[in-house]
Design an enzyme around this catalytic site. Structure first.
Site, PDB file in Angstrom:
ATOM      1  CG  LEU A 113      -9.634  -0.942  10.990  1.00 44.35           C
ATOM      2  CD1 LEU A 113     -11.052  -0.791  11.526  1.00 44.35           C
ATOM      3  CD2 LEU A 113      -9.608  -1.897   9.804  1.00 44.35           C
ATOM      4  CB  SER A 114      -4.505   0.625  13.512  1.00 47.23           C
ATOM      5  OG  SER A 114      -4.229  -0.205  12.406  1.00 47.23           O
ATOM      6  CE1 TYR A 142      -1.914   4.436  14.051  1.00 46.97           C
ATOM      7  CE2 TYR A 142      -1.696   6.732  13.449  1.00 46.97           C
ATOM      8  CZ  TYR A 142      -1.538   5.719  14.374  1.00 46.97           C
ATOM      9  OH  TYR A 142      -1.023   5.988  15.595  1.00 46.97           O
ATOM     10  CB  ALA A 190      -9.329   5.838  -0.057  1.00 49.54           C
ATOM     11  CG  ASP A 193      -2.079  -0.990   1.050  1.00 52.08           C
ATOM     12  OD1 ASP A 193      -2.241  -1.529  -0.055  1.00 52.08           O
ATOM     13  OD2 ASP A 193      -2.800  -1.223   2.030  1.00 52.08           O
ATOM     14  CG  ASP A 246      -0.533   8.947  22.979  1.00 51.01           C
ATOM     15  OD1 ASP A 246      -0.285   9.740  23.907  1.00 51.01           O
ATOM     16  OD2 ASP A 246      -0.370   7.715  23.091  1.00 51.01           O
TER      17      ASP A 246
END
Length: 260
Positions: free
Chosen positions: A164-165, A162, A157, A49, A149
């Site tokens: 989703l993480s 990141y 897209a 990706d 943080d």
């Protein structure tokens, strides 16, 4: 999103800086011929990706579609790697046009930095101390103080990356929304993010920047020691990706929501 309406003959190949991707580029160039990026009708990107994002940025606004094939570590945006019937696959592929976020970041010296992001614009803390942020949407203050943080502004897209993480929502392609997702929020502790219209302008002000320095990142472009970051979808700019009909990005985004 639409099917390819042309017959691709002039193909350019780009590859990630790995032996596997470079070997694939050489084999495919031998099989199908190769042209320059400037003359190409289509670009085949080989890698993960990250390679797809680099290629999207390289041809942004030129109207040349990109067909990715997975030769890297992460391949959510990539098609399955095969060496046979490449032109047939290109001509049958579904085209997806995406628009990037336009970011403007101001650093502590007052310098303005501009960059585009197809996945996300994000702010990250630079030291052991959490960041302290103020969030405005279209000029209206929505969060007076967010201690965290960092924070992510993700496109549909990029919502499976990141975002989703960090436990942000997955946005199907075509959804006129952006995801605003905090990273490890401490206060307000219960705030888990928001969905905002993709026509909105998002501004994030860094509070106490000397004590709590923050970096801003637009895909691969980083600006350190920022005091404010604004981001909005750039509807005047776009790039296009090609996907096999049975392996489209929209289907993968939908499928990702049922993985547990």
């Amino acid at each position: 999103m639409s099917g390819a309406d042309t017959s691709f003959e002039k193909i350019a190949f780009t590859a990630a800086a790995t032996p596997e991707a470079e070997a694939a580029r050489i084999r495919l160039a031998d099989l199908y011929g190769e042209t320059t990026l400037e003359e190409a009708e289509v670009i085949v990107a080989l890698g993960g990706d990250g390679m797809m994002l680099q290629t999207l940025h390289a041809v942004r606004g030129r109207g040349v579609p990109i067909y990715g094939m997975h030769r890297g570590s992460v391949g959510f945006l990539m098609n399955t790697y095969r060496e046979d019937l490449l032109r047939e696959r290109l001509n049958a592929a579904i085209q997806v046009k995406i628009h990037p976020l336009a970011m403007e970041a101001v650093d502590q010296q007052g310098n303005r930095h501009r960059a585009h992001a197809f996945n996300e614009v994000a702010l990250f803390r630079q030291t052991y101390q959490a960041g302290k942020l103020k969030v405005r949407i279209d000029g209206r203050e929505r969060l007076e103080e967010l201690i965290c943080d960092g924070i992510i502004i993700a496109t549909p897209a990029g919502s499976t990356a990141y975002n989703l993480s960090a436990h942000g929502p997955i946005l199907p392609l075509g959804t006129p929304l952006l995801a605003l997702t905090p990273i490890s929020p401490f206060r307000p502790r219960r705030w888990r993010g928001a969905l905002v219209p993709d026509k909105a302008s998002i501004e994030i002000e860094v509070l106490e920047p000397a004590k709590r320095p923050m970096s801003a990142v637009a895909d691969h472009s980083e600006v350190r020691n920022v005091i404010s970051v604004s981001a909005a979808l750039d509807a005047s700019s776009s790039s296009a990706m090609l996907f096999d009909p049975d392996h489209g990005l929209e289907e993968r985004i939908l499928r990702e929501q049922f993985v547990y």
